[in-house]
Design a protein around this motif. Structure first.
Motif, PDB file in Angstrom:
ATOM      1  N   ASP A  40       0.831  -1.206   0.000  1.00 49.54           N
ATOM      2  CA  ASP A  40       0.000   0.000   0.000  1.00 49.54           C
ATOM      3  C   ASP A  40       0.866   1.257   0.000  1.00 49.54           C
ATOM      4  O   ASP A  40       0.575   2.222  -0.711  1.00 49.54           O
ATOM      5  CB  ASP A  40      -0.937   0.008   1.208  1.00 49.54           C
ATOM      6  CG  ASP A  40      -2.016  -1.058   1.132  1.00 49.54           C
ATOM      7  OD1 ASP A  40      -2.266  -1.578   0.021  1.00 49.54           O
ATOM      8  OD2 ASP A  40      -2.606  -1.375   2.182  1.00 49.54           O
ATOM      9  N   ILE A  41       1.936   1.251   0.785  1.00 49.70           N
ATOM     10  CA  ILE A  41       2.852   2.398   0.819  1.00 49.70           C
ATOM     11  C   ILE A  41       3.494   2.593  -0.552  1.00 49.70           C
ATOM     12  O   ILE A  41       3.575   3.716  -1.060  1.00 49.70           O
ATOM     13  CB  ILE A  41       3.915   2.225   1.917  1.00 49.70           C
ATOM     14  CG1 ILE A  41       3.259   2.276   3.298  1.00 49.70           C
ATOM     15  CG2 ILE A  41       5.004   3.301   1.799  1.00 49.70           C
ATOM     16  CD1 ILE A  41       4.167   1.856   4.440  1.00 49.70           C
ATOM     17  N   ALA A  78      -1.548   4.764   4.646  1.00 49.97           N
ATOM     18  CA  ALA A  78      -1.807   3.380   4.217  1.00 49.97           C
ATOM     19  C   ALA A  78      -2.491   2.571   5.313  1.00 49.97           C
ATOM     20  O   ALA A  78      -3.380   1.758   5.034  1.00 49.97           O
ATOM     21  CB  ALA A  78      -0.501   2.712   3.799  1.00 49.97           C
ATOM     22  N   THR A 105      -8.531   1.969  -3.253  1.00 53.71           N
ATOM     23  CA  THR A 105      -8.173   2.207  -1.864  1.00 53.71           C
ATOM     24  C   THR A 105      -8.722   3.570  -1.482  1.00 53.71           C
ATOM     25  O   THR A 105      -8.395   4.577  -2.114  1.00 53.71           O
ATOM     26  CB  THR A 105      -6.641   2.180  -1.673  1.00 53.71           C
ATOM     27  OG1 THR A 105      -6.148   0.902  -2.092  1.00 53.71           O
ATOM     28  CG2 THR A 105      -6.269   2.410  -0.226  1.00 53.71           C
ATOM     29  N   LEU A 164       1.098   4.199  -2.918  1.00 56.49           N
ATOM     30  CA  LEU A 164       0.962   5.634  -2.641  1.00 56.49           C
ATOM     31  C   LEU A 164       2.170   6.408  -3.160  1.00 56.49           C
ATOM     32  O   LEU A 164       2.026   7.493  -3.729  1.00 56.49           O
ATOM     33  CB  LEU A 164       0.789   5.877  -1.136  1.00 56.49           C
ATOM     34  CG  LEU A 164      -0.540   5.429  -0.537  1.00 56.49           C
ATOM     35  CD1 LEU A 164      -0.493   5.507   0.977  1.00 56.49           C
ATOM     36  CD2 LEU A 164      -1.691   6.246  -1.093  1.00 56.49           C
TER      37      LEU A 164
END
Length: 153
Positions: free
Chosen positions: A6-7, A28, A105, A10
């Motif tokens: 997720d990081i 995240a 997300t 991003l």
């Protein structure tokens, strides 16, 4: 997908590029994943916007007209939809509909506000990026204006 995935997702978004990893970890961690089927509505035009959405897979059509005409824009993987909602109270300018099975997300505004308070360097970084983007937009609009004026002559 894990927190590190997720990081990384991003970090690939231009808005978040260059932001310190700990700030992105907070975003995240608080983010919510959603799976959409083809035809599912993510949000509707005119609704209050309290979050942005990062498209992780699939395709999300954005329709500002709601009249059944062809969609003006389709967001694919890596695109941040509703960026303004991360920083300001606003209403959705378009309806977002999954064109195919998709995952997004959700990035809540409340978390971004927390990041801006806890990481002042992030706030300064984002301000600088927004100033760059606004200046580029102003330059583009000036070019359009010159073109339109030349047509009228």
């Amino acid at each position: 997908m894990g927190l590190n995935d997720d990081i990384a997702a991003l970090e690939a978004v231009p808005t978040f590029a260059g932001i310190e990893r700990e700030a992105l970890r907070l975003v995240a961690f608080a983010a919510e994943s959603r799976i959409l089927r083809a035809g599912d509505v993510l949000f509707r035009r005119g609704e209050p916007a309290d979050a942005g959405y990062l498209v992780r897979s699939g395709a999300i059509a954005l329709d500002a007209r709601d009249d059944g005409s062809p969609t003006e824009y389709v967001a694919g993987p890596g695109v941040l939809i509703g960026e303004l909602a991360l920083f300001a109270e606003t209403k959705r300018p378009a309806t977002a509909i999954a064109r195919e099975p998709s995952s997004v997300t959700k990035l809540p505004r409340s978390v971004m506000r927390r990041v801006l308070v806890e990481f002042p360097d992030v706030a300064a970084h984002l301000r600088a990026r927004f100033v760059e983007r606004l200046n580029a937009m102003a330059t583009d609009l000036a070019a359009v204006r010159r073109t339109l004026l030349s047509i009228d002559r």
